[in-house]
Design an enzyme around this catalytic site. Structure first.
Site, mmCIF file in Angstrom:
data_model
loop_
_atom_site.group_PDB
_atom_site.id
_atom_site.type_symbol
_atom_site.label_atom_id
_atom_site.label_comp_id
_atom_site.label_asym_id
_atom_site.label_seq_id
_atom_site.Cartn_x
_atom_site.Cartn_y
_atom_site.Cartn_z
ATOM 1 N N ARG A 172 5.337 4.199 6.226
ATOM 2 C CA ARG A 172 4.892 4.116 7.616
ATOM 3 C C ARG A 172 4.932 2.664 8.111
ATOM 4 O O ARG A 172 5.348 1.759 7.383
ATOM 5 C CB ARG A 172 3.489 4.706 7.758
ATOM 6 C CG ARG A 172 2.413 3.910 7.071
ATOM 7 C CD ARG A 172 1.052 4.530 7.312
ATOM 8 N NE ARG A 172 0.014 3.852 6.591
ATOM 9 C CZ ARG A 172 -0.926 4.468 5.887
ATOM 10 N NH1 ARG A 172 -0.957 5.777 5.795
ATOM 11 N NH2 ARG A 172 -1.850 3.761 5.275
ATOM 12 N N ASP A 173 4.460 2.454 9.321
ATOM 13 C CA ASP A 173 4.504 1.105 9.889
ATOM 14 C C ASP A 173 3.363 0.262 9.316
ATOM 15 O O ASP A 173 2.490 -0.204 10.027
ATOM 16 C CB ASP A 173 4.426 1.181 11.421
ATOM 17 C CG ASP A 173 3.220 1.967 11.904
ATOM 18 O OD1 ASP A 173 2.430 2.414 11.047
ATOM 19 O OD2 ASP A 173 3.064 2.130 13.123
ATOM 20 N N GLU A 174 3.385 0.086 8.010
ATOM 21 C CA GLU A 174 2.358 -0.691 7.331
ATOM 22 C C GLU A 174 3.034 -1.467 6.198
ATOM 23 O O GLU A 174 3.435 -2.575 6.377
ATOM 24 C CB GLU A 174 1.245 0.240 6.847
ATOM 25 C CG GLU A 174 0.035 -0.535 6.364
ATOM 26 C CD GLU A 174 -1.299 0.109 6.717
ATOM 27 O OE1 GLU A 174 -1.322 1.213 7.256
ATOM 28 O OE2 GLU A 174 -2.327 -0.525 6.437
ATOM 29 N N ASP A 220 0.833 -1.203 0.000
ATOM 30 C CA ASP A 220 0.000 0.000 0.000
ATOM 31 C C ASP A 220 0.867 1.253 0.000
ATOM 32 O O ASP A 220 0.576 2.231 -0.670
ATOM 33 C CB ASP A 220 -0.945 0.000 1.204
ATOM 34 C CG ASP A 220 -0.216 -0.145 2.537
ATOM 35 O OD1 ASP A 220 0.910 -0.661 2.546
ATOM 36 O OD2 ASP A 220 -0.780 0.260 3.569
ATOM 37 N N HIS A 241 1.087 6.225 -2.386
ATOM 38 C CA HIS A 241 0.040 5.205 -2.359
ATOM 39 C C HIS A 241 -0.538 5.154 -3.779
ATOM 40 O O HIS A 241 -1.164 6.092 -4.209
ATOM 41 C CB HIS A 241 -1.063 5.707 -1.427
ATOM 42 C CG HIS A 241 -1.363 4.836 -0.272
ATOM 43 N ND1 HIS A 241 -0.581 4.776 0.847
ATOM 44 C CD2 HIS A 241 -2.410 3.997 -0.028
ATOM 45 C CE1 HIS A 241 -1.126 3.952 1.719
ATOM 46 N NE2 HIS A 241 -2.241 3.457 1.213
ATOM 47 N N ASP A 270 -5.751 -2.290 -2.857
ATOM 48 C CA ASP A 270 -4.877 -1.357 -3.562
ATOM 49 C C ASP A 270 -4.329 -2.017 -4.825
ATOM 50 O O ASP A 270 -4.320 -1.429 -5.910
ATOM 51 C CB ASP A 270 -3.710 -0.916 -2.651
ATOM 52 C CG ASP A 270 -4.185 -0.350 -1.323
ATOM 53 O OD1 ASP A 270 -5.069 -0.972 -0.702
ATOM 54 O OD2 ASP A 270 -3.685 0.696 -0.896
ATOM 55 N N TRP A 276 -11.589 -5.584 -2.186
ATOM 56 C CA TRP A 276 -10.299 -6.019 -1.650
ATOM 57 C C TRP A 276 -10.121 -7.518 -1.948
ATOM 58 O O TRP A 276 -9.257 -7.892 -2.739
ATOM 59 C CB TRP A 276 -10.232 -5.754 -0.134
ATOM 60 C CG TRP A 276 -9.655 -4.410 0.185
ATOM 61 C CD1 TRP A 276 -8.428 -4.165 0.719
ATOM 62 C CD2 TRP A 276 -10.243 -3.114 -0.026
ATOM 63 N NE1 TRP A 276 -8.222 -2.806 0.852
ATOM 64 C CE2 TRP A 276 -9.316 -2.146 0.403
ATOM 65 C CE3 TRP A 276 -11.461 -2.676 -0.548
ATOM 66 C CZ2 TRP A 276 -9.579 -0.775 0.329
ATOM 67 C CZ3 TRP A 276 -11.717 -1.316 -0.622
ATOM 68 C CH2 TRP A 276 -10.789 -0.389 -0.180
ATOM 69 N N GLU A 320 -2.080 9.112 -0.788
ATOM 70 C CA GLU A 320 -3.116 8.206 -0.286
ATOM 71 C C GLU A 320 -4.489 8.863 -0.297
ATOM 72 O O GLU A 320 -5.491 8.232 -0.614
ATOM 73 C CB GLU A 320 -2.763 7.793 1.147
ATOM 74 C CG GLU A 320 -3.806 6.902 1.801
ATOM 75 C CD GLU A 320 -3.339 6.405 3.163
ATOM 76 O OE1 GLU A 320 -2.512 7.083 3.791
ATOM 77 O OE2 GLU A 320 -3.807 5.325 3.569
#
Ligand code: BGC
Length: 899
Positions: free
Chosen positions: A479-481, A475, A783, A488, A546, A762
């Protein structure tokens, strides 16, 4: 006289060679001269070139040899098929080099010369693995601890003809042979659903070995295997606690013998100078502790300890099918800035994913810290908040020995700016180089127009793809992802396939989609699934838009590349997913369960109500029902393609019922939808959910809605990809162009015009018009989802597309440029599986000048953007066109016409 004859012979010869059909781009399983083929039935593809027009292949002949032995000869096969032709010879041996050659015949009476290539097999059976899993057993070898090193020496006494390494790890590995880094790829073995699917890579190291004593060195970092992968730093060790290495080298000697060197109890291990390495937080290296030469034979390893054997499984490990992560663009700082707080910041001018290479001289104990961010705030201070818990730092402690070079090993960052701390004296920007790292997918698309803002948008789309195609589709990279969010990837997959060849990339990821699918057919939010109950997650699954990535992406890969085997392989997973939706839907109405809906659509409270209108919130279940329809449509097409007639019948009946339920639940008899939003009408029109007679008024409502927002889009992740395609399809291309060119919030160009964005954001207002940031809990500047408009740009502005079904993979092409937006020119091209397809047009004094290239072995239907068909010429000759569209064979064409 003699001279004349000579000239004649020369002319005949040159025209003969020009007329000749030639071959290029020979691939096996989509890869050029691969060395790790494991499939028992590899597929051969090739491209034809010819200076002539209307050229098609009529027959081909393939020969495969192992040494001098012919292991397969197809003989002459009468067929146009030049992609994905299956091997049909004797069983392929493990770790063997095969030479293959191909020649073709064309419809002009030409025979090509033989074109030659090679492929090499990896391990054809898991029994070929003789290696054991090894771990360091060191106390410090924990998720937040030191990265262990491994080493082993061996002797080479005879002449080597080939040496190959087959290697994987639980965690990420880096190998050195005799002091040299092996290969030019990074973050291996990549990221898969590790407990179910782990890939190994194959390397040819014949050139790295020397006579006498040799040495192997390895580093194994935690990587995705055991560092935390969400905003909850305590949730570590998701796939396992212990990293490990599995290594096998096969050396073949000139005398016909071979020897293997494997990971086993004889290997030794030690702490490295990498004190800490973590996906989100970054890396800490202490050069004072570096054990230089640890992978050379003469290194003294007396202080090293023995490794520990592990009985981790081997049987499920497979040879990598996708391109590894490599270094690509290299960028130098464009500015050195000083923030109001006195911080030193390097600006690389482009938001990207990768890392910075530092080349620097200092004194021992100097500690250089790089902190990576995407943005500076209004006052010029680095903006860390949107990284959430991710520290995104690289820390290097210098040894003080001359010029030292640092770069991370097992982490990456998403950044444009780097805050530098710890450098004594004035910073020399030349000491810092940003490197973009992403999967080594080949660039296939090019796109340019006369409008620089649209060109910047295209650049941003491509950079967001580069930033997020890091072995899996993520995605975001900062960041912490950084997870494989299915939605996506789903919305962006067609655009992705224009810009780069993503066939193998998605083929590999889809293995994990199927592997992580629940027994009930449900599909997790992210693949590889890390939201596992074992680590304390309990999340709902199978949200519309998704989870349907499980069938939309395989189908898109078929459409773009003609890769039928991929949909064949995924079919059970696709079917299981549809059955799952059928189970959770009541009476064919999908109105239960968690939904993300039209994620991140326009909301009034987002940016101080800039356009003064209501929030665009579409009923979640209306969205879900539209995606239900879409999924059933894909299953009908796929089942038809695979000849599954019973399924086709069943799905056709289902489609009618699902559509009917949409009408019952979400539509008034006059065709008004319960959500008066752009997305509601877009989805209902895109998937033909509305009865035909009600479509024109739905288009009117859609356009009225857009007008009511003063020509701004209000769509979220799910509506955006289809917004312009629907408007164009239903005759409102004028509105598509208005939306494309809109440059105030919310729009595609707002981030570019308003804030100089270099990647897709994003949110429509990740940075607000007043220069402040959106909620840092979810504000990424890289994103790709909204970049899904790229698909429409290729298909409509330059107008290149493929037929589906039998014409998939650009065997049957459509070229239909649709002008608008005051564009004076547009140029686009796509390297298809058949060759280069291009469409280049310009408008000069009311004339449309149009150059087209159609690959050999394909046919294109061209639709000209003029009503004055009598004016259409090709190469100065009037085309005598009977209608706006006509079919053309391969070749280059130059058309002109009055508009
Ligand atoms: C991610 C998305 C994803 C979404 C699901 C976010 O945190 O960044 O892009 O699709 O969650 O709602």
């Amino acid at each position: 006289m003699k001279k004349n004859i000579l000239i004649l012979v020369f002319i005949c010869f040159t025209t003969m060679t020009f007329a000749q059909v030639e071959l290029r781009s020979l691939t096996v399983e989509n890869l050029s001269e691969p060395i790790g083929i494991e499939t028992k039935v590899p597929r051969f593809s090739w491209k034809l070139t010819s200076k002539k027009r209307d050229v098609k292949q009529t027959a081909y002949e393939i020969q495969v040899k192992e040494g001098n032995k012919v292991v397969w000869s197809s003989e002459k096969v009468t067929s146009e098929k030049s992609i994905f032709n299956k091997y049909q010879g004797v069983s392929l041996e493990s770790n063997t080099k095969y030479a293959w050659q191909i020649r073709v015949w064309d419809n002009k009476g030409n025979t090509s010369k033989w074109a030659k290539s090679t492929f090499e097999t990896a391990f054809m059976s898991s029994n070929d693995w003789k290696a054991s899993w090894i771990s360091s057993g060191l106390k410090s070898d924990t998720v937040n601890g030191n990265v262990p090193m491994y080493r082993k020496t061996f002797s080479v006494d005879k002449k080597v003809v080939s040496a190959k390494i087959f290697v994987t790890s639980r965690g990420l590995y880096e190998i050195q042979i005799n002091g040299k880094r092996m290969g030019d790829s990074y973050l291996n073995p990549g990221w898969t659903s590790y407990s179910k699917h782990l890939q190994y890579q194959t390397y040819d190291v014949s050139n790295l070995l020397g006579k006498g004593k040799n040495a192997i060195g390895a580093l194994v970092g935690s990587g995705w295997y055991r560092t935390h992968l969400t905003g909850e730093p305590k949730k570590t060790n998701i796939f396992g606690k212990q990293t490990a290495l599995l290594f096998q080298m096969v050396i073949k000697y000139a005398d016909g013998t071979q020897e293997i060197v494997v990971s086993d109890a004889s290997w030794k291990t030690s702490n490295s100078h990498i004190l800490y390495s973590e996906i989100y937080n970054g890396e800490i290296q202490d050069a004072r502790l570096e054990q230089k030469g640890y992978s050379t034979a003469s290194f003294n390893d007396d202080k090293w300890t023995s490794v520990v054997l592990k009985d981790f499984p081997i049987h499920y490990i497979t040879s990598a099918i996708n391109e590894p992560v490599k270094k690509h663009e290299i960028l130098k700082p464009i500015k050195v800035l000083t923030s109001p707080k006195g911080e030193t910041i390097l600006d690389f001018g482009q938001n990207l994913a990768g890392w910075v290479v530092v080349k620097i001289q200092g004194t021992s104990d100097d500690k250089i810290k790089l902190s990576h961010v995407e943005m500076l705030d209004k006052s010029g201070v680095p903006y860390f908040e949107n990284l959430r818990t991710a520290k995104a730092q690289a820390t290097y402690i210098l040894s003080g020995n001359g010029i030292e070079t640092f770069e991370p090993h097992f982490t990456t960052f998403g950044f444009r700016y780097v805050k530098v701390e710890g450098v004594t004296g004035k910073i020399d920007p030349d000491n810092f180089t940003a490197v973009a790292l992403y999967s080594d997918i080949k660039k296939t698309g090019s796109f340019e127009t006369s409008n620089p803002d649209i060109n910047q948008l295209q650049s941003n789309i491509q950079w967001s793809q580069k930033g997020n195609f890091l072995d899996i589709p993520t995605d975001c990279p900062q960041r912490d992802e950084r997870l494989g969010w299915t939605g996506d990837a789903e919305v962006f997959s067609r655009t992705a396939a224009y810009n780069f060849n993503v066939n193998q990339f998605f083929s590999k990821w889809l293995i994990d989609v199927a592997a992580d699918q629940g027994k009930d057919g449900s599909v997790p939010f992210v693949i590889p699934n890390i939201f596992l109950p074992e680590v304390g997650f309990s999340l709902p699954e199978s949200a519309a838009g998704w989870a349907d990535a499980s069938l939309i992406i395989p189908y898109n890969m078929y459409v773009t590349y003609g890769d039928k085997e991929l949909v064949e392989r995924q079919y059970p997973s696709m079917k299981a997913y549809l059955n799952h939706i059928r189970q959770i839907a009541k009476n064919d109405l999908w109105n239960t369960g968690w939904q993300f809906g039209d994620w991140l659509s326009y909301r009034v409270d987002d940016s101080n109500d800039e356009i003064g209108m209501k929030s665009a919130i579409t009923d979640n279940y209306l969205v879900a029902q539209c995606f239900y329809v879409y999924s059933v449509q894909i299953m009908i097409k796929t089942a038809t393609l695979l000849g599954k007639t019973e399924d086709v019948k069943e799905y056709q009946a289902l489609l009618e019922r699902v559509k009917k339920q949409f009408e019952n639940e979400f539509m008034t008899p006059s065709g008004r939808l319960i959500s008066e939003t752009q997305t509601a009408y877009i989805l209902a029109l895109q998937f033909d959910v509305l009865p035909e007679n009600l479509r024109p008024q739905a288009v009117e409502r859609l356009v009225k809605n857009i007008e009511s927002y003063n020509f701004h889009l209000t769509t979220g992740f799910l509506g955006t990809p289809f917004l312009n395609p629907v408007l164009t399809r239903f005759g409102r291309n004028d509105v598509s162009y208005k939306l494309l060119l809109q440059d105030t919030y919310p729009s595609w160009l707002y981030p570019i015009k308003g804030h100089g964005a270099t990647t897709i954001w994003e949110r429509w207002d990740s940075k607000k018009p007043d220069g402040s940031f959106q909620d840092p809990s979810m504000t990424s500047f890289n994103h790709y989802a909204y970049g899904a408009v790229g698909d429409w740009m290729y298909r409509t502005i330059v107008g290149i597309d493929t037929e589906e079904a039998d014409g998939a993979g650009y065997k049957e092409i459509t070229i239909k440029p649709q002008i608008g937006g005051d564009l004076a020119y547009a140029k686009g091209s796509l390297e298809t599986n058949y060759g280069l397809l291009s469409s280049v047009w310009k408008i000069e004094n009311g004339k449309f000048i149009f150059d087209v290239e159609i690959p050999v072995n394909t046919t294109a239907t061209i639709e000209f953007p003029t009503e004055k068909i009598e004016t259409i010429t090709e190469g100065k000759m009037n085309l005598n066109a009977k209608s706006k569209s006509a079919r053309f064979g391969s070749g280059k064409y130059h058309f002109e016409m009055q508009l």
